[in-house]
Design a protein around this motif. Sequence first.
Motif, PDB file in Angstrom:
ATOM      1  N   UNK A  23      70.494  35.098  90.629  1.00 31.04           N
ATOM      2  CA  UNK A  23      69.533  35.117  89.545  1.00 31.04           C
ATOM      3  C   UNK A  23      68.497  36.076  89.505  1.00 31.04           C
ATOM      4  N   UNK A  24      68.354  36.572  88.511  1.00 31.49           N
ATOM      5  CA  UNK A  24      67.268  37.568  88.364  1.00 31.49           C
ATOM      6  C   UNK A  24      66.742  37.677  86.945  1.00 31.49           C
ATOM      7  N   UNK A  25      65.521  38.015  86.536  1.00 29.11           N
ATOM      8  CA  UNK A  25      64.781  38.207  85.665  1.00 29.11           C
ATOM      9  C   UNK A  25      65.271  39.851  85.109  1.00 29.11           C
ATOM     10  N   UNK A  26      65.479  39.846  83.712  1.00 34.46           N
ATOM     11  CA  UNK A  26      65.601  41.515  83.217  1.00 34.46           C
ATOM     12  C   UNK A  26      64.690  42.326  83.863  1.00 34.46           C
ATOM     13  N   UNK A  81      62.599  41.778  78.796  1.00 34.29           N
ATOM     14  CA  UNK A  81      63.477  41.781  77.373  1.00 34.29           C
ATOM     15  C   UNK A  81      64.313  40.575  77.675  1.00 34.29           C
ATOM     16  N   UNK A  82      64.648  40.457  76.427  1.00 29.11           N
ATOM     17  CA  UNK A  82      65.830  39.782  76.341  1.00 29.11           C
ATOM     18  C   UNK A  82      67.186  39.920  76.913  1.00 29.11           C
ATOM     19  N   UNK A  83      68.009  38.928  77.083  1.00 33.44           N
ATOM     20  CA  UNK A  83      69.416  39.584  77.816  1.00 33.44           C
ATOM     21  C   UNK A  83      69.975  40.321  76.760  1.00 33.44           C
ATOM     22  N   UNK A 110      76.973  36.119  74.191  1.00 32.51           N
ATOM     23  CA  UNK A 110      77.582  34.604  73.702  1.00 32.51           C
ATOM     24  C   UNK A 110      76.563  33.777  74.363  1.00 32.51           C
ATOM     25  N   UNK A 111      76.457  33.453  75.656  1.00 37.15           N
ATOM     26  CA  UNK A 111      75.489  32.380  76.174  1.00 37.15           C
ATOM     27  C   UNK A 111      74.167  32.920  76.579  1.00 37.15           C
ATOM     28  N   UNK A 112      72.951  32.332  76.593  1.00 37.19           N
ATOM     29  CA  UNK A 112      71.813  32.910  77.085  1.00 37.19           C
ATOM     30  C   UNK A 112      71.317  34.079  76.588  1.00 37.19           C
ATOM     31  N   UNK A 113      71.689  34.679  75.290  1.00 37.90           N
ATOM     32  CA  UNK A 113      71.356  36.114  74.989  1.00 37.90           C
ATOM     33  C   UNK A 113      69.809  35.987  74.686  1.00 37.90           C
ATOM     34  N   UNK A 114      69.327  34.933  74.427  1.00 40.83           N
ATOM     35  CA  UNK A 114      67.735  35.173  73.911  1.00 40.83           C
ATOM     36  C   UNK A 114      66.847  34.791  75.328  1.00 40.83           C
ATOM     37  N   UNK A 115      67.420  34.451  76.110  1.00 38.73           N
ATOM     38  CA  UNK A 115      66.805  34.096  77.498  1.00 38.73           C
ATOM     39  C   UNK A 115      66.201  35.498  78.231  1.00 38.73           C
ATOM     40  N   UNK A 160      74.029  35.422  81.695  1.00 31.46           N
ATOM     41  CA  UNK A 160      73.463  34.285  82.489  1.00 31.46           C
ATOM     42  C   UNK A 160      74.374  33.487  83.008  1.00 31.46           C
ATOM     43  N   UNK A 161      75.368  33.135  82.506  1.00 32.73           N
ATOM     44  CA  UNK A 161      76.349  32.147  83.133  1.00 32.73           C
ATOM     45  C   UNK A 161      77.236  32.653  84.330  1.00 32.73           C
TER      46      UNK A 161
END
Length: 256
Positions: free
Chosen positions: A125-128, A132-134, A143-148, A197-198
């Motif tokens: 697990x890492x932060x961008x 910024x967002x994914x 598709x999943x978690x793009x706003x995170x 993210x998945x």
Amino acid sequence: LAPAVLAAGNGMYMVSYGARYAGFAGAATALGGSVMDVHVNPSLVGSGGEMLLEGGLRANQARMEYQDRFLDSDPSLSYTNNKTETTNAPLPYFGFVSPIGGGSLRAGGSVYLLGGGGGEFNDIVRNTPRGNSVDEFAGHPVLVGGSGKQIRENVFARMMHARMSGAVAYQWKDWYVGVSLAGAFGRIEMRHTFSDPTGAYELPGQGLRYKSDPATALSGSVGTAYNLSSLVRLGYTYSAPTVFHMDGSMSVNAGD
């Protein structure tokens, strides 16, 4: 004399070929009696006085652990990684030794893997990198978690070093001298990529990849040994450096 089991090894310089040499934890420079004397000490090639064919397989297993933790006032940016991976590296060898003429002169050859290994950790697990967002990091909607702001990091590395060696040796009374010539082959492959993210699919246009061309080199060794008595033998080997020029291809992000 210890009342418990002791273990020893050679790290990535794996000279303990065969159960007999492994039992000495690689301290076999003065041992003799194996086709791997071609590599360990060429002066003892064929020191048993008879033709010998020998092969074997060493199974090397490495257990790797990765741990880290990041805490932030924003809970969505905090993460903890705790991963364990096991890498298996089979190391085969095969060779022969034989006396020449009356037996004072001997020769041998062997094909073997001298070393290798690597590691692999996925879904770390890492932060961008820029916070910024994914979606922004990937350059397209995810598709999943793009706003995170958290992605998955994947690292992979492999190295292999194989050899084909030939040696000649001569024995005069209690003295042994020998020389070997080796052709070496090496390869390296490395990857550093990012996933959504998945962890389901790799994000295109990100990361780094490197793959070497097959690299070759010449090397060799000279060795000597002396019988102090029927129970004690001293041995010494000098091995020349093996220098690989690892040309190859590398891609960074989306370009070569």
